[in-house]
Each structure stands twice: as structure tokens, then as C-alpha cells.
Scaffold this motif. Structure first.
Motif, PDB file in Angstrom:
ATOM      1  N   GLY A 113       0.807  -1.218   0.000  1.00 17.20           N
ATOM      2  CA  GLY A 113       0.000   0.000   0.000  1.00 17.20           C
ATOM      3  C   GLY A 113       0.839   1.267   0.000  1.00 17.20           C
ATOM      4  O   GLY A 113       2.059   1.247   0.154  1.00 17.20           O
ATOM      5  N   ARG A 114       0.146   2.401  -0.159  1.00 19.09           N
ATOM      6  CA  ARG A 114       0.787   3.720  -0.070  1.00 19.09           C
ATOM      7  C   ARG A 114      -0.114   4.642   0.738  1.00 19.09           C
ATOM      8  O   ARG A 114      -1.332   4.636   0.567  1.00 19.09           O
ATOM      9  CB  ARG A 114       0.987   4.351  -1.453  1.00 19.09           C
ATOM     10  N   LEU A 115       0.493   5.418   1.604  1.00 18.69           N
ATOM     11  CA  LEU A 115      -0.260   6.418   2.349  1.00 18.69           C
ATOM     12  C   LEU A 115       0.454   7.762   2.275  1.00 18.69           C
ATOM     13  O   LEU A 115       1.589   7.859   1.808  1.00 18.69           O
ATOM     14  CB  LEU A 115      -0.474   5.973   3.802  1.00 18.69           C
ATOM     15  N   VAL A 116      -0.246   8.787   2.717  1.00 22.26           N
ATOM     16  CA  VAL A 116       0.330  10.128   2.790  1.00 22.26           C
ATOM     17  C   VAL A 116       0.624  10.421   4.253  1.00 22.26           C
ATOM     18  O   VAL A 116      -0.293  10.456   5.081  1.00 22.26           O
ATOM     19  CB  VAL A 116      -0.631  11.188   2.213  1.00 22.26           C
ATOM     20  N   ALA A 117       1.907  10.597   4.589  1.00 21.07           N
ATOM     21  CA  ALA A 117       2.297  10.862   5.971  1.00 21.07           C
ATOM     22  C   ALA A 117       1.822  12.266   6.369  1.00 21.07           C
ATOM     23  O   ALA A 117       2.215  13.248   5.734  1.00 21.07           O
ATOM     24  CB  ALA A 117       3.809  10.756   6.113  1.00 21.07           C
ATOM     25  N   PRO A 118       0.999  12.379   7.406  1.00 17.79           N
ATOM     26  CA  PRO A 118       0.419  13.686   7.733  1.00 17.79           C
ATOM     27  C   PRO A 118       1.442  14.699   8.237  1.00 17.79           C
ATOM     28  O   PRO A 118       1.215  15.906   8.150  1.00 17.79           O
ATOM     29  CB  PRO A 118      -0.614  13.356   8.819  1.00 17.79           C
ATOM     30  N   ILE A 125       5.375   4.002   1.203  1.00 14.56           N
ATOM     31  CA  ILE A 125       4.914   2.644   0.898  1.00 14.56           C
ATOM     32  C   ILE A 125       4.824   1.850   2.190  1.00 14.56           C
ATOM     33  O   ILE A 125       5.753   1.859   3.004  1.00 14.56           O
ATOM     34  CB  ILE A 125       5.870   1.973  -0.098  1.00 14.56           C
ATOM     35  N   ILE A 126       3.705   1.170   2.391  1.00 16.61           N
ATOM     36  CA  ILE A 126       3.519   0.281   3.538  1.00 16.61           C
ATOM     37  C   ILE A 126       3.555  -1.154   3.024  1.00 16.61           C
ATOM     38  O   ILE A 126       2.712  -1.564   2.232  1.00 16.61           O
ATOM     39  CB  ILE A 126       2.179   0.541   4.249  1.00 16.61           C
ATOM     40  N   SER A 127       4.535  -1.902   3.494  1.00 18.32           N
ATOM     41  CA  SER A 127       4.729  -3.259   2.988  1.00 18.32           C
ATOM     42  C   SER A 127       4.727  -4.252   4.165  1.00 18.32           C
ATOM     43  O   SER A 127       5.725  -4.385   4.855  1.00 18.32           O
ATOM     44  CB  SER A 127       6.074  -3.327   2.243  1.00 18.32           C
ATOM     45  N   GLY A 209       6.777   9.999   7.730  1.00 14.46           N
ATOM     46  CA  GLY A 209       7.140   9.388   6.450  1.00 14.46           C
ATOM     47  C   GLY A 209       8.642   9.257   6.297  1.00 14.46           C
ATOM     48  O   GLY A 209       9.191   9.531   5.223  1.00 14.46           O
ATOM     49  N   THR A 210       9.325   8.821   7.351  1.00 12.01           N
ATOM     50  CA  THR A 210      10.801   8.761   7.342  1.00 12.01           C
ATOM     51  C   THR A 210      11.352   7.917   6.199  1.00 12.01           C
ATOM     52  O   THR A 210      12.186   8.396   5.424  1.00 12.01           O
ATOM     53  CB  THR A 210      11.321   8.261   8.699  1.00 12.01           C
ATOM     54  N   PRO A 211      10.946   6.644   6.060  1.00  6.97           N
ATOM     55  CA  PRO A 211      11.480   5.845   4.949  1.00  6.97           C
ATOM     56  C   PRO A 211      10.555   5.898   3.735  1.00  6.97           C
ATOM     57  O   PRO A 211       9.374   6.246   3.842  1.00  6.97           O
ATOM     58  CB  PRO A 211      11.504   4.431   5.536  1.00  6.97           C
ATOM     59  N   ASP A 212      11.092   5.542   2.584  1.00 11.83           N
ATOM     60  CA  ASP A 212      10.236   5.359   1.408  1.00 11.83           C
ATOM     61  C   ASP A 212       9.351   4.128   1.580  1.00 11.83           C
ATOM     62  O   ASP A 212       8.214   4.095   1.104  1.00 11.83           O
ATOM     63  CB  ASP A 212      11.092   5.189   0.144  1.00 11.83           C
ATOM     64  N   ILE A 213       9.911   3.096   2.255  1.00 10.11           N
ATOM     65  CA  ILE A 213       9.194   1.834   2.459  1.00 10.11           C
ATOM     66  C   ILE A 213       9.205   1.505   3.945  1.00 10.11           C
ATOM     67  O   ILE A 213      10.270   1.428   4.559  1.00 10.11           O
ATOM     68  CB  ILE A 213       9.866   0.667   1.697  1.00 10.11           C
ATOM     69  N   MET A 214       8.032   1.329   4.526  1.00  7.66           N
ATOM     70  CA  MET A 214       7.925   0.892   5.911  1.00  7.66           C
ATOM     71  C   MET A 214       7.539  -0.580   5.913  1.00  7.66           C
ATOM     72  O   MET A 214       6.446  -0.949   5.455  1.00  7.66           O
ATOM     73  CB  MET A 214       6.884   1.705   6.674  1.00  7.66           C
ATOM     74  N   GLY A 221       0.015  -3.370   8.950  1.00 10.86           N
ATOM     75  CA  GLY A 221      -0.090  -2.542   7.752  1.00 10.86           C
ATOM     76  C   GLY A 221      -1.524  -2.249   7.381  1.00 10.86           C
ATOM     77  O   GLY A 221      -1.862  -1.129   6.966  1.00 10.86           O
ATOM     78  N   ASN A 222      -2.383  -3.245   7.549  1.00  8.93           N
ATOM     79  CA  ASN A 222      -3.808  -3.058   7.267  1.00  8.93           C
ATOM     80  C   ASN A 222      -4.396  -1.992   8.176  1.00  8.93           C
ATOM     81  O   ASN A 222      -5.141  -1.104   7.737  1.00  8.93           O
ATOM     82  CB  ASN A 222      -4.530  -4.399   7.457  1.00  8.93           C
ATOM     83  N   LEU A 223      -4.031  -2.057   9.450  1.00  8.08           N
ATOM     84  CA  LEU A 223      -4.503  -1.070  10.420  1.00  8.08           C
ATOM     85  C   LEU A 223      -4.000   0.329  10.063  1.00  8.08           C
ATOM     86  O   LEU A 223      -4.765   1.307  10.100  1.00  8.08           O
ATOM     87  CB  LEU A 223      -4.014  -1.464  11.813  1.00  8.08           C
ATOM     88  N   LEU A 224      -2.726   0.433   9.685  1.00  8.98           N
ATOM     89  CA  LEU A 224      -2.156   1.742   9.343  1.00  8.98           C
ATOM     90  C   LEU A 224      -2.868   2.369   8.146  1.00  8.98           C
ATOM     91  O   LEU A 224      -3.204   3.557   8.158  1.00  8.98           O
ATOM     92  CB  LEU A 224      -0.661   1.596   9.041  1.00  8.98           C
ATOM     93  N   ILE A 225      -3.072   1.550   7.108  1.00  9.91           N
ATOM     94  CA  ILE A 225      -3.736   2.081   5.909  1.00  9.91           C
ATOM     95  C   ILE A 225      -5.131   2.594   6.249  1.00  9.91           C
ATOM     96  O   ILE A 225      -5.555   3.664   5.807  1.00  9.91           O
ATOM     97  CB  ILE A 225      -3.792   1.000   4.808  1.00  9.91           C
ATOM     98  N   LYS A 226      -5.870   1.826   7.046  1.00 13.49           N
ATOM     99  CA  LYS A 226      -7.233   2.225   7.403  1.00 13.49           C
ATOM    100  C   LYS A 226      -7.238   3.519   8.218  1.00 13.49           C
ATOM    101  O   LYS A 226      -8.046   4.426   7.968  1.00 13.49           O
ATOM    102  CB  LYS A 226      -7.912   1.104   8.187  1.00 13.49           C
ATOM    103  N   ILE A 227      -6.339   3.608   9.198  1.00 13.22           N
ATOM    104  CA  ILE A 227      -6.299   4.809  10.046  1.00 13.22           C
ATOM    105  C   ILE A 227      -5.929   6.039   9.227  1.00 13.22           C
ATOM    106  O   ILE A 227      -6.586   7.084   9.318  1.00 13.22           O
ATOM    107  CB  ILE A 227      -5.307   4.612  11.209  1.00 13.22           C
ATOM    108  N   PHE A 228      -4.879   5.921   8.422  1.00 16.17           N
ATOM    109  CA  PHE A 228      -4.400   7.086   7.687  1.00 16.17           C
ATOM    110  C   PHE A 228      -5.317   7.452   6.518  1.00 16.17           C
ATOM    111  O   PHE A 228      -5.283   8.582   6.036  1.00 16.17           O
ATOM    112  CB  PHE A 228      -2.965   6.868   7.212  1.00 16.17           C
TER     113      PHE A 228
END
Length: 379
Positions: A113-118, A125-127, A209-214, A221-228
Motif C-alpha cells: 500500500g501507499r499512504l500520505v504521511a500527515p 509505501i507500507i509493505s 514518512g521517514t522511509p520510502d518503504i515501511m 499494515g492493514n490497520l495503518l492504511i485504514k487509520i491514515f
């Protein structure tokens, strides 16, 4: 008629010139299944319209009921039939990728996935975000990293930075990835923005959003995508980011990007573009190539070493007062690590510090205990 012929000749001439000089770009076709959204079919059509007006550099094919719109439509009668049709269209090369909801991938495939770091507005990228590369946690996280690198390169990040979220299994994954790097597989590790600056990432690093890939496990990761995706709306309507991303595996041959049934038009719009970018960047080919390079660097051998073994029963030494904390041992490895010290007649206890699991020993034995754990591969 002469004017029409001239126009046709000019079009073909431009195409030929583009092919010759390398400027001609294929227009990719991206499918969108429009059954299944909690917000209705009109929200899905709106997403397609937004994506076309915002980008316009790829075509969108709707898979669903016949509706009044100017998109190409492949008619199906329900979500299940939509998934079957999606697979057949991909296999027949009639579409180059597809965006859908609630699709079950086989074991060995997980979505990137990909999210926008607030905190920074940076894309990250969330992997990974759903599915699983392996039933073993450390195996899965290591392979998630490789899949994340493949996706990052496919969307134009040539040398992506990699961070590992500080969750269960992170230390084992870090150890395996470091060894993989030492054996020749290219990994560009990020450093946490926190004072310790290590590879293991904190919650602060997600916000920034420190790394390009977390790298994480799929449930986190599922939880992060949903929250963000939905933190500004209360949870039932996702507006931010790009969704759960493409399903990636060593030999997976279908480009299927996932969004949620709670995703709104703005997010799905970006999910369609994300899928088109992955198609243009040949993400499935990239994934196969990255896994091949990792295997050449000894991936399978490294992962075998990280497989959890049965905890050996060792007699515990006499109890002592323990105040010296040794951090950096994964929670899944604490029992085995304690047994290593007990075998050397050093009493220890496992504990949990503010930054994660620790092993506690007598102060005078701290340095000796660290040296023993290092020799055993735990530090």
C-alpha cells in the motif's frame, strides 16, 4: 475524403516516429470493479471520472452493471462474477491491471500500500497491508521488504530507503535483511528520526514518512492504511492515500490493486493511478527480478536460520537481583536467549522496557551476558 486520408496518414506517421525515437507511450487499460462498495456504484463511477479528469493518461474499464456513462463497461451481475471476469480479462490481456475490493490472494502474495504521511505530506509505501508472503512472521516481513522494493522501483523510486517498524519479529527481520545486504542484495536502510537513529522505526516515523518503504506485518499494515485513509472522516469513509496496493509475490502474474469497501472516490481515483503506474513500471516483472536477486544472495538459507526452534529446557541458575537491562532481543526470541545465558550459569529474566523487550541480568554480569548473546547471534 482527401482531408480525412491526410489526417489518418499524419496519425500513423506520428506513431511511427514515436516508436522510432522512443517517445511513444502505450496507453494502459485499468479495470475497476464497481460492485461491492459500501458507498454505492455511483461513488465508484465518480472515482473513475475523477481519475480520468485528473490524469487522463490511461483508460479505465468498468466491470459491473450497465450504467449510463461514457466508460467502456464489461457487464456482470454481482461482485463474485466481477472478480471472475476481472481474472479472465487479465489473463486475456484485455486489461493491464485492475482495482477491486475484498479479493482473496493465495498464501505467498501480499499487497503493497501507499499512504500520505500527515507530518510531511510525503508518500510512503507500507509493505504490507493485506495477504501474507509466508505463514512465518519473520519470513513474511523479509519478503515484504523485497516486494516493497520492487513496487518502489516500478513507480520511479530508484534507490528506495527501507525502515522496519518496531513490532514483533522486527529484530529477526532486521538481522536477516542485514545479512542479505552483506551478501550482495542492495538495501538502502533508513534511519529513524528519533534520537537513537536506528533502522527500527517508531510511530513518529510513520507520521513523518521517514522511509520510502515501511516494512511491517500485514495486520499492522492493514490497520495503518485504514487509520491514515480515514482519520479525518471518523472511519466510515476513506479519503486519503492510494489504498492497499498491488498483490505482489515471487511469481504472481496478475496486477490486482486493492481498495477498501469503505474507500471514497478521491482515494479510489489515486488507487487507479497507482495501478496504472505499477503497470507501466512492469511491477510483476520487477518483483520476479528482485526475488531472484535476493535468492542469489542466499535468501532461503538466511530464512532457514531465522526459523523459530523449540525452546530448549535448561536448568535455571539460582535467582539473583537483576537490574541491568539488555535491549534489542525480539520478543519471539526472549525464551531462547534466556536459555543461552542460563546454560552459561548466568541468571536472567525477560522483561519489557519502554522501547521493547529486554533481558535483565545482575549489573556485574551485564557485559559478559552481552558478549555471550552476541556470540549466539542475538545482538
Amino acid at each position: 475524403m482527401d482531408k480525412t486520408k491526410k489526417m489518418i496518414a499524419e496519425v500513423f506517421s506520428n506513431i511511427a516516429d514515436g516508436i522510432e525515437n522512443g517517445t511513444f507511450k502505450k496507453r494502459f487499460k485499468i479495470g475497476l470493479t464497481i460492485y461491492g462498495s459500501e458507498h454505492g456504484i455511483n461513488e465508484m463511477i465518480k472515482a473513475a471520472q475523477l481519475s480520468r479528469s485528473k490524469y487522463g493518461d490511461f483508460d479505465i474499464v468498468l466491470i459491473g452493471p450497465k450504467v449510463d456513462c461514457d466508460f467502456e463497461i464489461v457487464e456482470v451481475s454481482n461482485s463474485e462474477e466481477g472478480h471472475r471476469k476481472m481474472i479472465s480479462l487479465l489473463e486475456e490481456k484485455k486489461i493491464d491491471g485492475c482495482v477491486t475490493q475484498h479479493f482473496d490472494f493465495p498464501i505467498g502474495i501480499s499487497t503493497i500500500g501507499r499512504l500520505v504521511a500527515p507530518g510531511s505530506g510525503k508518500n510512503m509505501i507500507i509493505s504490507t497491508t493485506t495477504g501474507t508472503m509466508s505463514t512465518n512472521r519473520v519470513d513474511s516481513m523479509v519478503k515484504n521488504c523485497i516486494g516493497g522494493i520492487a513496487v518502489a522501483k516500478s513507480i520511479g523510486i530508484d534507490n528506495p530507503t527501507v525502515g522496519i517498524l518496531n513490532i514483533d519479529g522486527a529484530r529477526g527481520a532486521q538481522r536477516a535483511l542485514k545479512e542479505l545486504q552483506n551478501r550482495g542484495y542492495e538495501i538502502n536502510f533508513a534511519q529513524s528520526l528519533r534520537k537513537n537513529g536506528e533502522v527500527l522505526m517508531r510511530g513518529n516515523d510513520i507520521l513523518a514518512g521517514t522511509p520510502d518503504i515501511m516494512v511491517c506485518d500485514s495486520l499492522t499494515g492493514n490497520l495503518l492504511i485504514k487509520i491514515f485513509a480515514a482519520y479525518t472522516t471518523g472511519g466510515n469513509y476513506e479519503t486519503q492515500g492510494y489504498g492497499y496496493g498491488p498483490g505482489i509475490g515471487e511469481n504472481y502474474d496478475k496486477l490486482i490493486n486493492i481498495v477498501s469497501r469503505a474507500s471514497g472516490a478521491a482515494l479510489i481515483c489515486e488507487g487507479l493511478k497507482y495501478c496504472a503506474m505499477c503497470a507501466e513500471g512492469k511491477v510483476l516483472h520487477r518483483a520476479k527480478s528482485e526475488f531472484e536477486k535476493a535468492k542469489c544472495a542466499g535468501l532461503e538459507e538466511i530464512l532457514i536460520k531465522e526459523k523459530p526452534s523449540d525452546v530448549e529446557q535448561v536448568k535455571m541458575p539460582a535467582k539473583e537481583i537483576v537490574t541491568y537491562a539488555i535491549p534489542g532481543i525480539d520478543i519471539l526470541e526472549l525464551d531462547n536467549a534466556c536459555n543461552v545465558l542460563w546454560r552459561k550459569d548466568i541468571y536472567c529474566e525477560s522483561g519489557m522496557g519502554c522501547t521493547g523487550p529486554v533481558i535483565l541480568v545482575q549489573s556485574e554480569k551485564g557485559e559478559k551476558a552481552i558478549e555471550i548473546l552476541k556470540r549466539a547471534g542475538y545482538k
